[in-house]
Design a protein around this motif. Structure first.
Motif, PDB file in Angstrom:
ATOM      1  N   ASP A 143      12.818  12.294   4.288  1.00  0.00           N
ATOM      2  CA  ASP A 143      14.253  11.823   2.729  1.00  0.00           C
ATOM      3  C   ASP A 143      13.494  10.707   2.576  1.00  0.00           C
ATOM      4  O   ASP A 143      14.400  10.007   1.655  1.00  0.00           O
ATOM      5  CB  ASP A 143      15.521  11.823   2.920  1.00  0.00           C
ATOM      6  CG  ASP A 143      16.794  12.584   3.779  1.00  0.00           C
ATOM      7  OD1 ASP A 143      16.052  14.034   2.991  1.00  0.00           O
ATOM      8  OD2 ASP A 143      16.983  13.358   4.122  1.00  0.00           O
ATOM      9  N   LYS A 144      12.441  10.509   2.280  1.00  0.00           N
ATOM     10  CA  LYS A 144      11.729   9.592   1.738  1.00  0.00           C
ATOM     11  C   LYS A 144      12.347   7.464   2.707  1.00  0.00           C
ATOM     12  O   LYS A 144      12.094   6.991   1.678  1.00  0.00           O
ATOM     13  CB  LYS A 144      11.724   9.008  -0.010  1.00  0.00           C
ATOM     14  CG  LYS A 144      11.006  10.234  -0.615  1.00  0.00           C
ATOM     15  CD  LYS A 144       9.914  10.518  -0.012  1.00  0.00           C
ATOM     16  CE  LYS A 144       9.515  11.437  -0.810  1.00  0.00           C
ATOM     17  NZ  LYS A 144       7.858  12.134  -0.757  1.00  0.00           N
ATOM     18  N   LYS A 145      11.686   7.715   3.469  1.00  0.00           N
ATOM     19  CA  LYS A 145      13.453   6.171   4.394  1.00  0.00           C
ATOM     20  C   LYS A 145      12.573   5.280   3.760  1.00  0.00           C
ATOM     21  O   LYS A 145      12.548   4.704   4.416  1.00  0.00           O
ATOM     22  CB  LYS A 145      13.787   7.073   5.953  1.00  0.00           C
ATOM     23  CG  LYS A 145      14.653   6.033   6.642  1.00  0.00           C
ATOM     24  CD  LYS A 145      14.871   6.244   7.470  1.00  0.00           C
ATOM     25  CE  LYS A 145      16.310   6.050   8.038  1.00  0.00           C
ATOM     26  NZ  LYS A 145      16.637   6.431   9.560  1.00  0.00           N
ATOM     27  N   LEU A 146      11.334   5.273   4.198  1.00  0.00           N
ATOM     28  CA  LEU A 146       9.995   4.354   4.308  1.00  0.00           C
ATOM     29  C   LEU A 146      10.233   4.069   2.839  1.00  0.00           C
ATOM     30  O   LEU A 146       9.003   3.233   2.782  1.00  0.00           O
ATOM     31  CB  LEU A 146       9.275   5.077   5.659  1.00  0.00           C
ATOM     32  CG  LEU A 146       9.751   4.795   6.450  1.00  0.00           C
ATOM     33  CD1 LEU A 146       7.898   5.486   7.374  1.00  0.00           C
ATOM     34  CD2 LEU A 146      10.058   3.879   7.517  1.00  0.00           C
ATOM     35  N   ASP A 147      10.965   4.697   1.876  1.00  0.00           N
ATOM     36  CA  ASP A 147      10.880   3.637   0.355  1.00  0.00           C
ATOM     37  C   ASP A 147      10.984   2.451   0.570  1.00  0.00           C
ATOM     38  O   ASP A 147      11.403   1.848   0.897  1.00  0.00           O
ATOM     39  CB  ASP A 147      11.979   4.170  -0.715  1.00  0.00           C
ATOM     40  CG  ASP A 147      11.961   3.460  -1.417  1.00  0.00           C
ATOM     41  OD1 ASP A 147      10.607   3.749  -2.231  1.00  0.00           O
ATOM     42  OD2 ASP A 147      12.623   3.128  -1.753  1.00  0.00           O
ATOM     43  N   GLY A 148       9.929   2.499  -0.322  1.00  0.00           N
ATOM     44  CA  GLY A 148       9.905   0.619   0.256  1.00  0.00           C
ATOM     45  C   GLY A 148       9.172  -0.226   0.760  1.00  0.00           C
ATOM     46  O   GLY A 148       9.194  -1.224   1.292  1.00  0.00           O
ATOM     47  N   VAL A 149       9.124   0.508   1.437  1.00  0.00           N
ATOM     48  CA  VAL A 149       7.537  -0.537   2.794  1.00  0.00           C
ATOM     49  C   VAL A 149       6.218  -0.064   2.195  1.00  0.00           C
ATOM     50  O   VAL A 149       5.881   1.171   1.775  1.00  0.00           O
ATOM     51  CB  VAL A 149       7.817   0.853   3.960  1.00  0.00           C
ATOM     52  CG1 VAL A 149       7.000  -0.310   5.335  1.00  0.00           C
ATOM     53  CG2 VAL A 149       9.164   0.654   4.174  1.00  0.00           C
ATOM     54  N   ASN A 150       5.574  -1.429   2.410  1.00  0.00           N
ATOM     55  CA  ASN A 150       3.835  -1.720   2.975  1.00  0.00           C
ATOM     56  C   ASN A 150       3.378  -1.638   4.253  1.00  0.00           C
ATOM     57  O   ASN A 150       3.762  -1.898   4.949  1.00  0.00           O
ATOM     58  CB  ASN A 150       3.550  -3.339   1.921  1.00  0.00           C
ATOM     59  CG  ASN A 150       4.610  -3.076   0.465  1.00  0.00           C
ATOM     60  OD1 ASN A 150       4.529  -1.718  -0.726  1.00  0.00           O
ATOM     61  ND2 ASN A 150       4.752  -3.765   0.222  1.00  0.00           N
ATOM     62  N   ILE A 151       2.588  -0.885   4.221  1.00  0.00           N
ATOM     63  CA  ILE A 151       1.738  -0.983   5.668  1.00  0.00           C
ATOM     64  C   ILE A 151       0.684  -0.776   5.534  1.00  0.00           C
ATOM     65  O   ILE A 151      -0.803  -0.366   4.635  1.00  0.00           O
ATOM     66  CB  ILE A 151       1.963   0.701   5.853  1.00  0.00           C
ATOM     67  CG1 ILE A 151       3.384   1.067   6.257  1.00  0.00           C
ATOM     68  CG2 ILE A 151       1.263   0.722   7.663  1.00  0.00           C
ATOM     69  CD1 ILE A 151       3.709   2.180   7.053  1.00  0.00           C
ATOM     70  N   PHE A 152      -0.456  -2.044   6.806  1.00  0.00           N
ATOM     71  CA  PHE A 152      -1.400  -2.026   7.091  1.00  0.00           C
ATOM     72  C   PHE A 152      -2.341  -1.607   7.972  1.00  0.00           C
ATOM     73  O   PHE A 152      -1.431  -2.246   9.043  1.00  0.00           O
ATOM     74  CB  PHE A 152      -2.049  -3.591   6.565  1.00  0.00           C
ATOM     75  CG  PHE A 152      -3.455  -3.485   6.356  1.00  0.00           C
ATOM     76  CD1 PHE A 152      -4.057  -4.053   5.133  1.00  0.00           C
ATOM     77  CD2 PHE A 152      -4.567  -3.453   7.570  1.00  0.00           C
ATOM     78  CE1 PHE A 152      -5.723  -3.862   4.355  1.00  0.00           C
ATOM     79  CE2 PHE A 152      -5.681  -4.139   7.278  1.00  0.00           C
ATOM     80  CZ  PHE A 152      -6.274  -4.179   5.665  1.00  0.00           C
TER      81      PHE A 152
END
Length: 881
Positions: free
Chosen positions: A583-592
């Motif tokens: 359910d798009k739980k990682l919305d708002g996360v930026n990953i490198f």
């Protein structure tokens, strides 16, 4: 289940009575009793598809990409097109030139990587899914439900590029499995299949009868037989009844209710258009059932939802765990010896192979699963428990870089790090408040202590100015590592820039299930490929040692092949993130990700890991193709995050890193080091929204129309998006945000010592902005019998400054001070059956003094005095002007 037989007959009558009368078709190859007769009739009557000629429709003939572009163009009303020469194989004189140009201009259909369109190529099922997905977004189709494609035996055949689109097509019911349990994503779609998909899409798109089914869990360990599973059917209109049924047989399990009686029906909120029920799971009776929701109206109309399958997990018994430990011990006895370290590779292969063969003979390893990948020097196999295992015969540094670089130049523009080191590959070793409930109808009143004199609670986020960051450092033992000080320096520097940073040096499988707590996530660990040559997958390699106790704790992930055990450590496969973050739980996360091979190797770009994360909602992600030098990857990551902290977009930050450090790590090596470098250059790839920033310059999703969750917003406690609450409807559009003091399944959610919820968003105020406007309505059980008492629930709207302290309060509603009006149609469980609200209020706050500054708009609702009588607030149309 016998009592439902009469109802099943009733549903069958409804289905039969609502079957449309089909018009006579001119095609001799379309019979009246075939599965495709109605879809063909539909697309023909609508003018979306014609026949191959006057007498033949050709239901089993394939459809070309050009033909499908024409179908979509007709569906959109044949808009006028200004032809552009976008593709070398599409000429202005071609009959399909206009539709192709229209589809390309509107980002509905793209070409191949070679720049061509391939108009005559047969279109595949996954391509149709992707095209309809883009068309849905283009036409602002509201239902963005995503299904679980793992239920199909060939789910691994879905191209990584199309995964999200296929999940959506399955979730909304446009594409289903075939009779053999496969999805056949790369199979060519027949004309009848296309007609059926188009009909399902068009009916869903233009109907107000969308039903979306979800469940509280999709996997149940066998040991949890009897566990309650909650099902939720979200509808977009009023229905007489909603039932949870066996999708294959129509057998009814129970009626789903929208009554707000969570303890009985499992329903959180009354009259919010989400119908609920709970079942006690029985592995023997329910493990192979596809559940769906059927909704009926007074006019005998039926709407059906997507399907959900609940998987029963066998778990790992003591014998299976002991067998795995026997295998691991036998292998370790060989690989940990000094003699093994000194062996040439061919002898290592034979030595480990002999141990594996012995374990096969003892039925502790499945013989057919054993494979040796010569390119990666990796044995892979399955234990008798079907858990994935493996043995990596060489160290990461030996595999990824046979030479070391010398004489690194000390160039201050190369990195911001204070530590200068020799060049190495990514893998080479260089050096809660307590809650008190009180009953208003009796007993001593226990007021919850507040942290402020006016009775308010402190609700400032636990982050610093910009947000929260996590560095998952799993390269090595930090005590003896010269790599580690670079990360402690980063942690300190980012803290000083306002990014609250955690350096996690004990990265576990469970720790990787908490990514959603952060705004910025850094993967600093080894990356590799796992599996036989034909089934390789990119993986992330943890430094977490395996054990029998941990195997039991991780049994679901091990059993479902979401993690593997290699050299007595856990490796993370792409399916891990898909399962951990629905359910798009990682919305708002930026990953490198600094890991090697994250984006594939050897010229073959592989998005399996990246797609698993972006499909889980990650805003933007950067990872490397091929094995990458540690200094290059780390400096690129450091500069990337620094630039975003200074206000750059993700794409601009990456471009700056490339311009400064080099397009590839080989370019960087040649400029800053001497010696022989590796031959396969590593380079960064960005996936997701390149316009992502850490601080927005506008309010994002202020109307809450984007999805069924408040994406782009930070949230704590019970925060949702709803289409209505009783007779309370959104002030704008079809959706609004809801914050509660903890209702139903979220009864125990609380903040800072009491139940409550927070919704917030940080942004930089544009120079031409004067005001922040929005609408809200507060709903509570406490008025009017507790006005003037110590039971004084509150709702506040605040502006926080860059230090996350309250700058000003622009609205405050309390039980004791606000004006309340009776409300119908909703009753929160607990408390009493009366409810009041403030009615919709429109407010506008002057924020011109904050132009060019970073501020946060924060909404908070919380209990004061007790947690039995609940309060909620709805918010809509948050905007700048």
């Amino acid at each position: 289940m016998k009592k439902w037989k009469s109802f099943i007959v009733f549903l069958m009558v409804l289905v039969m009575s609502t079957t449309p009368v089909l018009a006579a078709l001119p095609f001799q190859d379309i019979k009246g009793d075939e599965w495709y007769t109605e879809p063909v009739n539909y697309v023909y009557e609508k003018g979306y598809m014609t026949g191959m000629n006057d007498k033949e429709f050709g239901p089993y003939y394939t459809l070309s990409r050009a033909q499908f572009a024409c179908v979509l163009h007709r569906m959109d009303g044949k808009p006028e097109v200004n032809y552009k020469n976008n593709f070398p194989d599409v000429d202005a004189s071609d009959w399909y030139a206009g539709p192709v140009a229209w589809a390309y201009d509107n980002q509905i259909i793209s070409g191949y990587s070679n720049g061509k369109f391939g108009p005559a190529d047969n279109i595949t099922r996954e391509q149709i899914a992707a095209i309809l997905y883009r068309y849905a977004k283009y036409s602002e189709y509201p239902n963005m439900t995503y299904g679980n494609i793992e239920q199909f035996s060939d789910s691994d055949m879905v191209s990584s590029y199309f995964t999200e689109a296929v999940e959506w097509a399955v979730g909304v019911g446009i594409i289903g499995g075939k009779s053999d349990g496969t999805l056949d994503p790369r199979g060519f779609a027949g004309r009848a299949e296309c007609a059926a998909m188009i009909q399902r899409f068009y009916v869903l798109q233009n109907s107000d009868s969308v039903v979306s089914l979800t469940s509280s869990v999709t996997e149940v360990p066998e040991s949890e037989d009897g566990m309650d599973i909650y099902f939720y059917a979200q509808v977009s209109r009023e229905y007489e009844s909603v039932f949870l049924v066996d999708d294959d047989t129509g057998a009814v399990f129970c009626e789903m209710l929208d009554d707000g009686q969570y303890s009985d029906s499992g329903d959180d909120l009354q009259n919010d258009n989400i119908y609920s029920c709970k079942l006690s799971y029985s592995a023997a009776e329910m493990s192979d059932i596809n559940f769906s929701a059927w909704a009926t109206t007074e006019d005998s109309e039926i709407s059906m939802s997507n399907t959900i399958q609940i998987t029963c997990l066998n778990g790992l018994n003591d014998t299976e765990i002991e067998n795995m430990e026997t295998v691991d011990t036998a292998i370790n006895e060989v690989t940990s010896s000094q003699e093994f370290e000194a062996m040439p590779l061919d002898e290592k292969i034979d030595s480990v192979g002999s141990v594996i063969e012995e374990m096969v003979n003892q039925d502790k390893i499945i013989e057919e699963s054993v494979s040796y990948n010569q390119d990666s020097s990796l044995y892979s196999f399955e234990y008798s428990s079907n858990v994935l295992g493996g043995v990596l015969l060489e160290d990461f540094d030996e595999l990824e870089n046979s030479s070391t670089a010398e004489n690194v130049q000390d160039d201050s523009e190369v990195a911001d790090s204070e530590v200068t080191e020799s060049i190495v590959t990514e893998s080479e070793e260089p050096v809660v408040g307590e809650r008190r409930e009180t009953d208003p109808d009796g007993g001593e009143v226990g007021i919850i202590e507040s942290s402020e004199e006016d009775g308010d609670i402190s609700t400032a986020a636990e982050s610093s100015n910009v947000g929260n960051a996590i560095i998952y450092y799993a390269f090595d033992d930090t005590v003896n590592s010269s790599r580690y000080p670079n990360y402690t320096t980063m942690e300190s520097q980012w803290e000083n820039k306002g990014l609250n940073t955690t350096l996690d040096t004990d990265v576990t499988v469970n720790e990787l299930k908490k990514i959603d707590n952060y705004d910025v996530c850094i993967f600093s660990m080894h990356g590799f490929y796992y599996g036989a040559k034909s089934k390789e997958q990119p993986v992330m390699c943890l430094n977490e040692a395996a054990s029998g106790k941990k195997d039991k704790a991780y049994e679901a992930d091990l059993e479902q092949h979401r993690i593997a055990k290699v050299n007595d450590h856990y490796w993370i496969l792409p399916a891990f993130f898909t399962n951990a973050y629905p359910d798009k739980k990682l919305d708002g996360v930026n990953i490198f990700s600094e890991t090697c091979l994250f984006m594939g190797q050897g010229g073959n770009v592989d998005y399996k890991l990246a797609n698993a994360l972006t499909n889980a909602g990650v805003d933007v992600l950067v990872g490397f193709h091929n094995s990458v030098y540690a200094t290059y990857s780390r400096d690129m990551m450091k500069r990337y995050v620094d630039d975003m902290l200074d206000g750059s977009t993700a794409q601009d930050a990456l471009n700056d890193g490339i311009e400064t450090l080099g397009e590839t790590d080989v370019d960087w090596f040649k400029k800053h080091a001497s010696g022989k470098c590796h031959s396969d250059a590593a380079y960064p790839i960005l996936r997701g929204d390149g316009n992502t920033t850490l601080i927005n310059s506008e309010i994002l999703n202020g109307s809450f129309e984007v999805a069924s969750t408040p994406v782009k917003w930070e949230k704590t406690g019970d925060v949702r998006v709803v289409s209505q609450l009783g007779n309370l409807l959104p002030s704008d559009g079809k959706r609004m945000a809801l914050l509660t003091t903890g209702i139903g399944s979220a009864e125990d959610e609380y903040i800072a010592g009491t139940e409550g919820s927070v919704l917030s968003q940080r942004f930089t105020v544009p120079q031409n902005t004067t005001s922040l406007s929005l609408g809200y309505d507060v709903v509570s059980e406490e008025p009017t019998e507790y006005v003037g008492s110590s039971y004084d629930d509150k709702f506040a709207i605040r502006i926080l400054n860059s230090d996350n302290t309250v700058e000003k309060e622009i609205a405050l509603e309390t039980v004791n001070t606000s004006t309340w009006y009776p409300m119908d149609g909703v009753d929160f469980e607990g408390g009493d059956n009366t409810i009041y609200h403030t009615e919709w209020k429109e407010i506008s706050a002057d924020i011109s003094a904050y132009r060019g500054k970073s501020i946060t708009i924060q909404f908070v609702v919380y209990d004061v005095g007790d947690s039995i009588y609940d309060t909620a607030a709805v918010i809509d149309n948050v905007r700048l002007s």
